[in-house]
Design a protein around this motif. Structure first.
Motif, PDB file in Angstrom:
ATOM      1  N   ASP A   1       0.869  -1.173   0.000  1.00  0.00           N
ATOM      2  CA  ASP A   1       0.000   0.000   0.000  1.00  0.00           C
ATOM      3  C   ASP A   1       0.908   1.226   0.000  1.00  0.00           C
ATOM      4  N   LEU A   2       1.065   1.841  -1.150  1.00  0.00           N
ATOM      5  CA  LEU A   2       2.052   2.908  -1.308  1.00  0.00           C
ATOM      6  C   LEU A   2       1.654   4.218  -0.649  1.00  0.00           C
ATOM      7  N   SER A   3       0.500   4.249  -0.003  1.00  0.00           N
ATOM      8  CA  SER A   3       0.136   5.440   0.770  1.00  0.00           C
ATOM      9  C   SER A   3       0.623   5.338   2.215  1.00  0.00           C
ATOM     10  N   THR A   4       1.288   4.225   2.535  1.00  0.00           N
ATOM     11  CA  THR A   4       1.791   3.981   3.893  1.00  0.00           C
ATOM     12  C   THR A   4       3.312   3.899   3.870  1.00  0.00           C
ATOM     13  N   SER A   5       3.864   3.377   4.953  1.00  0.00           N
ATOM     14  CA  SER A   5       5.318   3.179   5.051  1.00  0.00           C
ATOM     15  C   SER A   5       5.845   2.250   3.970  1.00  0.00           C
ATOM     16  N   ASP A   6       4.959   1.489   3.326  1.00  0.00           N
ATOM     17  CA  ASP A   6       5.391   0.591   2.250  1.00  0.00           C
ATOM     18  C   ASP A   6       6.155   1.325   1.160  1.00  0.00           C
ATOM     19  N   LEU A   7       5.817   2.591   0.939  1.00  0.00           N
ATOM     20  CA  LEU A   7       6.511   3.365  -0.095  1.00  0.00           C
ATOM     21  C   LEU A   7       8.001   3.472   0.237  1.00  0.00           C
ATOM     22  N   GLN A   8       8.332   3.832   1.468  1.00  0.00           N
ATOM     23  CA  GLN A   8       9.737   3.935   1.853  1.00  0.00           C
ATOM     24  C   GLN A   8      10.395   2.571   1.981  1.00  0.00           C
ATOM     25  N   VAL A   9       9.635   1.562   2.356  1.00  0.00           N
ATOM     26  CA  VAL A   9      10.184   0.212   2.414  1.00  0.00           C
ATOM     27  C   VAL A   9      10.672  -0.213   1.033  1.00  0.00           C
ATOM     28  N   LYS A  10       9.826  -0.010   0.016  1.00  0.00           N
ATOM     29  CA  LYS A  10      10.225  -0.384  -1.335  1.00  0.00           C
ATOM     30  C   LYS A  10      11.480   0.367  -1.776  1.00  0.00           C
ATOM     31  N   TRP A  11      11.551   1.650  -1.482  1.00  0.00           N
ATOM     32  CA  TRP A  11      12.723   2.426  -1.859  1.00  0.00           C
ATOM     33  C   TRP A  11      13.975   1.927  -1.119  1.00  0.00           C
ATOM     34  N   HIS A  12      13.831   1.599   0.145  1.00  0.00           N
ATOM     35  CA  HIS A  12      15.020   1.199   0.904  1.00  0.00           C
ATOM     36  C   HIS A  12      15.505  -0.201   0.545  1.00  0.00           C
ATOM     37  N   VAL A  13      14.608  -1.080   0.121  1.00  0.00           N
ATOM     38  CA  VAL A  13      15.062  -2.373  -0.378  1.00  0.00           C
ATOM     39  C   VAL A  13      16.029  -2.169  -1.539  1.00  0.00           C
ATOM     40  N   LEU A  14      15.702  -1.243  -2.434  1.00  0.00           N
ATOM     41  CA  LEU A  14      16.570  -0.965  -3.571  1.00  0.00           C
ATOM     42  C   LEU A  14      17.817  -0.196  -3.149  1.00  0.00           C
ATOM     43  N   ILE A  15      17.669   0.756  -2.242  1.00  0.00           N
ATOM     44  CA  ILE A  15      18.818   1.525  -1.775  1.00  0.00           C
ATOM     45  C   ILE A  15      19.848   0.618  -1.107  1.00  0.00           C
ATOM     46  N   LEU A  16      19.394  -0.374  -0.360  1.00  0.00           N
ATOM     47  CA  LEU A  16      20.330  -1.303   0.275  1.00  0.00           C
ATOM     48  C   LEU A  16      21.159  -2.040  -0.771  1.00  0.00           C
ATOM     49  N   ASP A  17      20.530  -2.423  -1.877  1.00  0.00           N
ATOM     50  CA  ASP A  17      21.300  -3.030  -2.967  1.00  0.00           C
ATOM     51  C   ASP A  17      22.311  -2.045  -3.537  1.00  0.00           C
ATOM     52  N   LEU A  18      21.906  -0.796  -3.681  1.00  0.00           N
ATOM     53  CA  LEU A  18      22.812   0.221  -4.217  1.00  0.00           C
ATOM     54  C   LEU A  18      24.022   0.427  -3.315  1.00  0.00           C
ATOM     55  N   LEU A  19      23.822   0.330  -2.008  1.00  0.00           N
ATOM     56  CA  LEU A  19      24.948   0.481  -1.085  1.00  0.00           C
ATOM     57  C   LEU A  19      26.002  -0.600  -1.321  1.00  0.00           C
ATOM     58  N   GLU A  20      25.549  -1.783  -1.708  1.00  0.00           N
ATOM     59  CA  GLU A  20      26.481  -2.873  -2.014  1.00  0.00           C
ATOM     60  C   GLU A  20      27.166  -2.660  -3.358  1.00  0.00           C
ATOM     61  N   GLN A  21      26.436  -2.127  -4.313  1.00  0.00           N
ATOM     62  CA  GLN A  21      26.890  -2.130  -5.693  1.00  0.00           C
ATOM     63  C   GLN A  21      27.655  -0.883  -6.124  1.00  0.00           C
ATOM     64  N   THR A  22      27.604   0.173  -5.332  1.00  0.00           N
ATOM     65  CA  THR A  22      28.163   1.448  -5.775  1.00  0.00           C
ATOM     66  C   THR A  22      29.563   1.672  -5.230  1.00  0.00           C
ATOM     67  N   THR A  23      30.482   1.971  -6.116  1.00  0.00           N
ATOM     68  CA  THR A  23      31.861   2.252  -5.742  1.00  0.00           C
ATOM     69  C   THR A  23      31.926   3.443  -4.786  1.00  0.00           C
ATOM     70  N   GLY A  24      32.748   3.317  -3.748  1.00  0.00           N
ATOM     71  CA  GLY A  24      32.963   4.418  -2.821  1.00  0.00           C
ATOM     72  C   GLY A  24      32.033   4.443  -1.638  1.00  0.00           C
ATOM     73  N   TYR A  25      31.113   3.472  -1.561  1.00  0.00           N
ATOM     74  CA  TYR A  25      30.142   3.485  -0.463  1.00  0.00           C
ATOM     75  C   TYR A  25      30.687   2.793   0.784  1.00  0.00           C
ATOM     76  N   THR A  26      31.518   3.557   1.483  1.00  0.00           N
ATOM     77  CA  THR A  26      31.996   3.159   2.795  1.00  0.00           C
ATOM     78  C   THR A  26      30.853   3.338   3.800  1.00  0.00           C
ATOM     79  N   PRO A  27      31.002   2.868   5.055  1.00  0.00           N
ATOM     80  CA  PRO A  27      29.948   3.109   6.061  1.00  0.00           C
ATOM     81  C   PRO A  27      29.641   4.592   6.224  1.00  0.00           C
ATOM     82  N   ASN A  28      30.660   5.426   6.169  1.00  0.00           N
ATOM     83  CA  ASN A  28      30.483   6.865   6.354  1.00  0.00           C
ATOM     84  C   ASN A  28      29.655   7.470   5.227  1.00  0.00           C
TER      85      ASN A  28
END
Length: 458
Positions: free
Chosen positions: A45-72
């Motif tokens: 239900d994209l009118s709820t927190s589900d919208l940010q959940v979907k975005w963060h599932v993808l962002i977490l993958d990006l953190l793994e895949q993107t050069t230069g993404y240290t913890p900081n």
């Protein structure tokens, strides 16, 4: 053996062969698949927190895949992305207020004040998150940015149903404008170029018996120290611009009757129990969270919130506050940790133990290229537990699927249970002395409590 495994992991990552979390459309049901562990089908239900959940599932993958993404860098990007997401929905929630004036250097221009007519908060948030991700993950592989664009477009299409063209245009443009404002704000924090050069080859670490030295066995890239100037970056909260006078509990010593030697001996003796198949070995690897093949320690903390909200959705208004507060706290936590690290430049267990206890000793985890005290994992996870406990409660149980290739998902009865395990994992991994864990948690608690002072509601 460890080096061989690491090199294989790096090779797999380079060619995109590590199994990834992925979302796909199957009929009208979107499913989240984590390696072999399949979560139940879920209608979003994209009118709820589900919208940010979907975005963060993808962002977490990006953190793994993107050069230069240290913890900081991960902490910084997560913080600004979720700040923009929160600020973008304000016209739709008259009970909420901007964080303008509460965050150092952040002043929201008056022209961003707008009534709620012809406005959709979810559409604005979606546009803002896309804009932030598009700009902050500029080094992400093209195939992953295609996924970002696909998510933006499909979500916008979904949210536009039943809306007038004026509402869609106004909301999307507003979200983009807010993101651009936040990006401009981020430019002045001192870390803008850090994602492009994580290591400073011109920085010279102090040389002394108690001083940190880079472990060249672990440091395959032959780099300099990681982010030696990160401690000078702007914190979101003025109260967090400090190391809070948190220091190591005892003086350095190489003598066997000293507290320092005893602490090193604890790491050494504990390592003998950390063998494949042991609980300690599983814990060390579950919380390893190394950059380049995981989404880092701060990403792991955000993953915990994401998994909780996936199973127990809340309103968009509440999730925007949760993600923004957590992101701000994690960003400040790592700046505080780095203040301590490069202030004390304390030696790591591997160098001390090899020099004074056992020259053949090797820890379970590879030693990262920055000083020992305090433990960054401990600081950020304590900040996470402080913030989420105070906002969601102290009895939220959850199953953490974050490290599916390590073993079975781990079940926690509270955020602090997870944070405490995060902290002790660094002792099991052989990369921290216990005082760095305990004092690191003290630091994280302070950061978290300071972050809780932010006022989101009028």
């Amino acid at each position: 053996m460890k080096k061989t495994i690491l090199m294989l992991l790096c090779a797999f990552t380079a060619f995109g062969q590590l199994p990834q979390r992925r979302e796909f459309q199957e009929g009208n049901t979107t499913q989240l698949i984590l390696f072999e562990n399949s979560l139940p089908a879920k209608n979003y239900d994209l009118s709820t927190s589900d919208l940010q959940v979907k975005w963060h599932v993808l962002i977490l993958d990006l953190l793994e895949q993107t050069t230069g993404y240290t913890p900081n860098v991960a902490a910084r990007s997560l913080a600004y992305t979720n700040l923009a997401a929160y600020e973008a929905i304000l016209p739709g929630y008259p009970n909420l207020q901007s964080l303008s004036g509460q965050l150092q250097g952040y002043k929201r221009p008056k022209e961003f004040e707008m009534d709620s007519s012809n406005f959709s908060a979810p559409l604005a948030m979606n546009a803002a998150m896309y804009r932030m991700v598009d700009k902050l993950f500029i080094a992400a592989p093209f195939v992953w940015m295609e996924k970002v664009m696909a998510l933006k477009d499909s979500t916008e299409s979904n949210l536009s149903r039943g809306k007038t063209p004026m509402t869609v245009m106004k909301s999307v443009n507003y979200g983009i404008s807010v993101a651009d404002m936040i990006l401009k704000y981020s430019d002045s924090d001192g870390a803008k170029t850090e994602m492009f050069r994580s290591y400073d080859m011109n920085y010279r670490l102090p040389a002394c018996e108690s001083c940190f030295e880079i472990n060249r066995v672990a440091d395959l890239e032959n780099t300099g120290p990681l982010h030696p100037s990160w401690d000078k970056n702007r914190t979101f909260l003025a109260e967090n611009n400090s190391d809070f006078d948190i220091k190591p509990d005892f003086e350095f010593s190489k003598y066997k009757d000293s507290k320092f030697y005893a602490s090193a001996l604890e790491v050494y003796n504990t390592s003998k129990k950390v063998v494949p198949g042991s609980e300690e070995h599983l814990i060390a690897n579950f919380w390893d969270d190394a950059a380049t093949y995981t989404y880092t320690a701060v990403g792991h903390s955000v993953s915990i919130l994401t998994q909780v909200l996936r199973n127990q959705p809340v309103s968009l208004e509440k999730s925007a506050q949760l993600y923004a507060r957590l992101g701000i706290g994690l960003n400040d936590a790592l700046i505080c940790a780095w203040k301590g690290k490069y202030k004390y430049n304390l030696i790591r267990p591997i160098a001390y133990i090899k020099r004074y206890i056992d020259s053949q000793w090797e820890p379970v985890l590879l030693t990262p290229p920055f000083p020992e005290f305090p433990s960054g994992h401990s600081v950020q996870s304590a900040a996470m537990a402080t913030i989420l406990t105070e906002t969601l409660g102290d009895s939220i149980s959850f199953t953490d699927y974050s490290k599916y290739w390590v073993g079975a998902p781990r079940v926690f009865s509270s955020f602090w249970t997870a944070a405490n395990e995060t902290s002790i994992s660094r002792l099991y991994g052989g990369i921290h002395f216990r005082p760095a864990l305990d004092r690191g948690q003290d630091m994280g608690r302070i950061v978290g409590k300071n972050t809780m002072k932010l006022k989101f509601e009028k």
